[in-house]
Motif scaffolding. Structure first.
Motif, PDB file in Angstrom:
ATOM      1  N   ARG A   7       0.896  -0.893   0.394  1.00  0.00           N
ATOM      2  CA  ARG A   7       0.159   0.108  -0.249  1.00  0.00           C
ATOM      3  C   ARG A   7       0.108   1.180  -0.160  1.00  0.00           C
ATOM      4  NH1 ARG A   7      -4.190  -2.392  -2.247  1.00  0.00           N
ATOM      5  NH2 ARG A   7      -4.809  -3.821  -1.338  1.00  0.00           N
ATOM      6  N   GLY A   8       0.180   2.288  -0.740  1.00  0.00           N
ATOM      7  CA  GLY A   8       1.316   3.694  -0.982  1.00  0.00           C
ATOM      8  C   GLY A   8       1.379   4.229   0.503  1.00  0.00           C
ATOM      9  N   ARG A   9       1.819   5.224   0.387  1.00  0.00           N
ATOM     10  CA  ARG A   9       1.150   6.080   2.015  1.00  0.00           C
ATOM     11  C   ARG A   9       0.942   7.042   1.749  1.00  0.00           C
ATOM     12  NH1 ARG A   9       1.204   0.950   3.882  1.00  0.00           N
ATOM     13  NH2 ARG A   9       2.385  -0.047   5.310  1.00  0.00           N
ATOM     14  N   TYR A  10       0.450   7.176   1.213  1.00  0.00           N
ATOM     15  CA  TYR A  10      -0.557   8.510   1.063  1.00  0.00           C
ATOM     16  C   TYR A  10      -1.676   9.147   2.229  1.00  0.00           C
ATOM     17  CZ  TYR A  10       1.067   7.064  -3.873  1.00  0.00           C
ATOM     18  OH  TYR A  10       1.969   7.576  -4.920  1.00  0.00           O
ATOM     19  N   ARG A  11      -1.617  10.388   2.455  1.00  0.00           N
ATOM     20  CA  ARG A  11      -2.354  10.846   3.282  1.00  0.00           C
ATOM     21  C   ARG A  11      -3.082  11.502   2.742  1.00  0.00           C
ATOM     22  NH1 ARG A  11      -0.505   7.269   4.832  1.00  0.00           N
ATOM     23  NH2 ARG A  11       0.044   6.769   7.390  1.00  0.00           N
ATOM     24  N   LEU A  12      -4.193  12.054   2.855  1.00  0.00           N
ATOM     25  CA  LEU A  12      -5.507  13.680   2.564  1.00  0.00           C
ATOM     26  C   LEU A  12      -6.609  13.849   3.132  1.00  0.00           C
ATOM     27  CD1 LEU A  12      -7.020  14.397   0.154  1.00  0.00           C
ATOM     28  CD2 LEU A  12      -8.087  12.554  -0.045  1.00  0.00           C
ATOM     29  N   ARG A  13      -6.074  14.760   3.981  1.00  0.00           N
ATOM     30  CA  ARG A  13      -6.537  15.607   5.260  1.00  0.00           C
ATOM     31  C   ARG A  13      -7.894  16.066   4.532  1.00  0.00           C
ATOM     32  NH1 ARG A  13      -5.353  11.560   9.013  1.00  0.00           N
ATOM     33  NH2 ARG A  13      -3.193  11.309   9.005  1.00  0.00           N
ATOM     34  N   GLY A  14      -8.255  16.865   5.292  1.00  0.00           N
ATOM     35  CA  GLY A  14      -9.727  17.654   5.412  1.00  0.00           C
ATOM     36  C   GLY A  14     -11.009  17.124   4.184  1.00  0.00           C
ATOM     37  N   ALA A  15     -11.125  15.876   3.687  1.00  0.00           N
ATOM     38  CA  ALA A  15     -11.912  15.789   2.824  1.00  0.00           C
ATOM     39  C   ALA A  15     -13.481  15.133   3.892  1.00  0.00           C
ATOM     40  CB  ALA A  15     -11.900  13.600   2.334  1.00  0.00           C
ATOM     41  N   VAL A  16     -14.535  16.167   3.300  1.00  0.00           N
ATOM     42  CA  VAL A  16     -15.608  15.780   4.113  1.00  0.00           C
ATOM     43  C   VAL A  16     -16.073  14.571   3.872  1.00  0.00           C
ATOM     44  CG1 VAL A  16     -17.622  17.308   3.697  1.00  0.00           C
ATOM     45  CG2 VAL A  16     -15.952  18.514   2.790  1.00  0.00           C
ATOM     46  N   PRO A 113      -5.573   4.611  -8.676  1.00  0.00           N
ATOM     47  CA  PRO A 113      -5.087   4.919  -9.666  1.00  0.00           C
ATOM     48  C   PRO A 113      -4.061   5.864  -8.853  1.00  0.00           C
ATOM     49  CG  PRO A 113      -6.836   5.699 -10.789  1.00  0.00           C
ATOM     50  CD  PRO A 113      -7.050   5.442  -9.254  1.00  0.00           C
ATOM     51  N   ARG A 114      -4.137   6.606  -7.444  1.00  0.00           N
ATOM     52  CA  ARG A 114      -2.782   6.853  -6.700  1.00  0.00           C
ATOM     53  C   ARG A 114      -2.077   5.790  -6.401  1.00  0.00           C
ATOM     54  NH1 ARG A 114      -7.916   9.174  -5.197  1.00  0.00           N
ATOM     55  NH2 ARG A 114      -7.434  11.177  -5.483  1.00  0.00           N
ATOM     56  N   ASN A 115      -2.421   4.542  -6.932  1.00  0.00           N
ATOM     57  CA  ASN A 115      -1.679   3.264  -6.125  1.00  0.00           C
ATOM     58  C   ASN A 115      -1.221   2.336  -6.684  1.00  0.00           C
ATOM     59  OD1 ASN A 115      -1.201   1.046  -4.134  1.00  0.00           O
ATOM     60  ND2 ASN A 115      -3.024   1.415  -2.817  1.00  0.00           N
ATOM     61  N   HIS A 116      -2.249   1.406  -7.364  1.00  0.00           N
ATOM     62  CA  HIS A 116      -2.081   1.338  -8.797  1.00  0.00           C
ATOM     63  C   HIS A 116      -0.808  -0.572  -8.599  1.00  0.00           C
ATOM     64  CE1 HIS A 116      -3.926   2.755 -11.804  1.00  0.00           C
ATOM     65  NE2 HIS A 116      -4.645   2.799 -11.036  1.00  0.00           N
ATOM     66  N   SER A 117      -0.782  -0.667  -6.845  1.00  0.00           N
ATOM     67  CA  SER A 117       0.017  -1.744  -6.211  1.00  0.00           C
ATOM     68  C   SER A 117       0.600  -2.468  -6.530  1.00  0.00           C
ATOM     69  CB  SER A 117       0.287  -1.933  -4.754  1.00  0.00           C
ATOM     70  OG  SER A 117      -1.064  -2.644  -4.643  1.00  0.00           O
ATOM     71  N   ASN A 118      -0.112  -3.270  -7.572  1.00  0.00           N
ATOM     72  CA  ASN A 118       0.014  -4.552  -7.819  1.00  0.00           C
ATOM     73  C   ASN A 118      -0.254  -4.188 -10.485  1.00  0.00           C
ATOM     74  OD1 ASN A 118      -3.064  -4.265  -9.600  1.00  0.00           O
ATOM     75  ND2 ASN A 118      -3.608  -6.210  -8.465  1.00  0.00           N
ATOM     76  N   GLY A 119      -0.516  -2.564 -10.684  1.00  0.00           N
ATOM     77  CA  GLY A 119       0.330  -2.610 -12.023  1.00  0.00           C
ATOM     78  C   GLY A 119      -0.798  -2.505 -13.224  1.00  0.00           C
ATOM     79  N   ASN A 120      -2.159  -2.510 -12.173  1.00  0.00           N
ATOM     80  CA  ASN A 120      -3.505  -2.351 -12.984  1.00  0.00           C
ATOM     81  C   ASN A 120      -3.376  -0.892 -13.613  1.00  0.00           C
ATOM     82  OD1 ASN A 120      -5.895  -0.717 -11.378  1.00  0.00           O
ATOM     83  ND2 ASN A 120      -4.223  -1.877  -9.854  1.00  0.00           N
ATOM     84  N   ASP A 121      -4.600  -0.918 -14.754  1.00  0.00           N
ATOM     85  CA  ASP A 121      -4.589   0.289 -15.052  1.00  0.00           C
ATOM     86  C   ASP A 121      -6.470   0.459 -14.694  1.00  0.00           C
ATOM     87  OD1 ASP A 121      -6.282  -2.005 -16.396  1.00  0.00           O
ATOM     88  OD2 ASP A 121      -5.251  -1.106 -18.511  1.00  0.00           O
ATOM     89  N   ARG A 122      -6.921   0.120 -13.784  1.00  0.00           N
ATOM     90  CA  ARG A 122      -7.972   0.725 -13.266  1.00  0.00           C
ATOM     91  C   ARG A 122      -8.023   2.256 -13.584  1.00  0.00           C
ATOM     92  NH1 ARG A 122     -12.726  -2.529 -14.193  1.00  0.00           N
ATOM     93  NH2 ARG A 122     -14.121  -2.050 -11.905  1.00  0.00           N
ATOM     94  N   VAL A 123      -9.437   2.523 -13.689  1.00  0.00           N
ATOM     95  CA  VAL A 123      -9.932   4.150 -13.363  1.00  0.00           C
ATOM     96  C   VAL A 123      -9.821   4.743 -12.361  1.00  0.00           C
ATOM     97  CG1 VAL A 123      -8.677   5.155 -15.613  1.00  0.00           C
ATOM     98  CG2 VAL A 123     -11.311   4.748 -15.116  1.00  0.00           C
ATOM     99  N   LEU A 124     -10.663   4.341 -11.678  1.00  0.00           N
ATOM    100  CA  LEU A 124     -11.178   4.404 -10.465  1.00  0.00           C
ATOM    101  C   LEU A 124     -11.117   3.547  -9.300  1.00  0.00           C
ATOM    102  CD1 LEU A 124     -13.913   6.131  -8.951  1.00  0.00           C
ATOM    103  CD2 LEU A 124     -15.572   4.464 -10.066  1.00  0.00           C
ATOM    104  N   GLY A 125     -10.931   4.035  -8.324  1.00  0.00           N
ATOM    105  CA  GLY A 125     -10.857   3.166  -6.743  1.00  0.00           C
ATOM    106  C   GLY A 125     -10.821   3.808  -5.629  1.00  0.00           C
TER     107      GLY A 125
END
Length: 310
Positions: A7-16, A113-125
């Motif tokens: 898993r990517g270690r991205y952070r997203l704060r402030g989402a409603v 798309p912010r992760n795609h940790s297995n190389g897939n090409d999905r455009v929505l996650g």
């Protein structure tokens, strides 16, 4: 179809946060298909949670959720000591804080798309949002359940998905793991990938799109081709799903029936058991405003005592 899941270690704060109504699914828990004896170490044949040791396995965790209420929103602030045995969710209290962790808000699932940790090409996650998808409460018949209700906001964008983790057996080598589970509402775009994982070694129990059938996948840690089994059973039935992991052997069961046994590249180092639920990796995307739900009525886990099972 390899399923690498770092898993990517991205952070997203402030989402409603979207307020989701807590809708109880009024389903009774039927008995599992009768098999005498069951092939797993606990000889599980029904819906009652096994208690005590089973053959070569010592029970260290047993939760049936009975009598418990953990409101929606409690699985929040979960990034403390992430991916370690000391991880916890700040929004939980009491035994649930001791026993459970969840992937934190701001981590993205395999299809995103912010992760795609297995190389897939999905455009929505999806984004992991246990804070607004997971709660514990009785069903209409009084049976205690953990509810996981994933959804895609009506406005579109990322799905809200959830991966919950029993803390007691995080970073454990070998053991037995079981749960009684049913998808009570299945629509396209949602899936499970319950797995044991760390740094490239992966064993998957209870996987596939919720509108498909339950599959098992074994990914040898030495890079050999995966083993898999399609049980042919829909996610929308109650199932007892079980994994027995011992030195050089991985066994995968559904309702006490052995569907897959693999000796190739079996992990021999600590892995965490992740009850991961996420957006689908193939087929139709979840539509805006859609939702899907699973209920879990019990979860058990065991250490391995050192004697090879029969």
């Amino acid at each position: 179809m390899s399923r690498s899941r770092r898993r990517g270690r991205y952070r997203l704060r402030g989402a409603v946060a979207l307020v989701v109504a807590v809708l109880e699914a009024a389903f009774t828990v039927p008995q599992a298909n009768a098999r005498t004896p069951s092939e797993d170490a606990c000889h599980t044949t029904g819906d009652v949670m096994p208690r005590g040791d089973c053959g070569s396995f010592h029970q260290v965790f047993a939760e049936n959720f009975n009598g418990d209420v953990v409101p929606l929103g409690s699985f929040s602030d979960c990034d403390h000591n992430a991916d370690t045995r000391s991880a916890y969710c700040g929004g939980l209290t009491g035994s649930y804080r001791d026993d459970w962790w969840a992937y934190p808000r701001g981590w993205y699932d395999t299809a995103n798309p912010r992760n795609h940790s297995n190389g897939n090409d999905r455009v929505l996650g999806g984004e992991y949002r246990a804070d607004d998808t997971v709660w514990v409460s009785p069903a209409a018949n009084g049976d205690g359940r953990m509810h996981i209700r994933m959804y895609r906001p009506a406005s579109g964008g990322d799905l809200h998905v959830a991966a919950v983790v029993p803390r007691t057996v995080m970073r454990q080598t070998y053991g037995k793991y079981s749960a009684r589970v049913r998808v009570v509402k299945a629509v396209p775009g949602y899936k499970s990938a319950w797995l044991f994982y760390d740094g490239g070694c992966e064993m998957d129990m209870y996987e596939q799109s919720w509108v498909d059938t339950v599959h098992f996948f074994h990914h040898p840690c030495d890079g050999r081709p995966q083993g898999y089994a399609d049980t042919g059973r829909p996610f929308t039935e109650w199932h007892t799903v079980t994994m027995e992991w011992t030195p050089g052997l991985a066994r995968y069961y559904l309702d006490g029936r052995l569907h897959l046994s693999d000796r190739r590249g079996v992990a021999a180092r600590p892995l965490s058991w992740i009850l991961q639920n996420e957006s689908a990796l193939y087929g139709a995307y979840a539509t805006p405003g859609s939702w899907a739900q699973m209920d879990i009525t019990w979860v058990t886990a065991y250490t391995y005592t050192g004697a090879r099972p029969g």
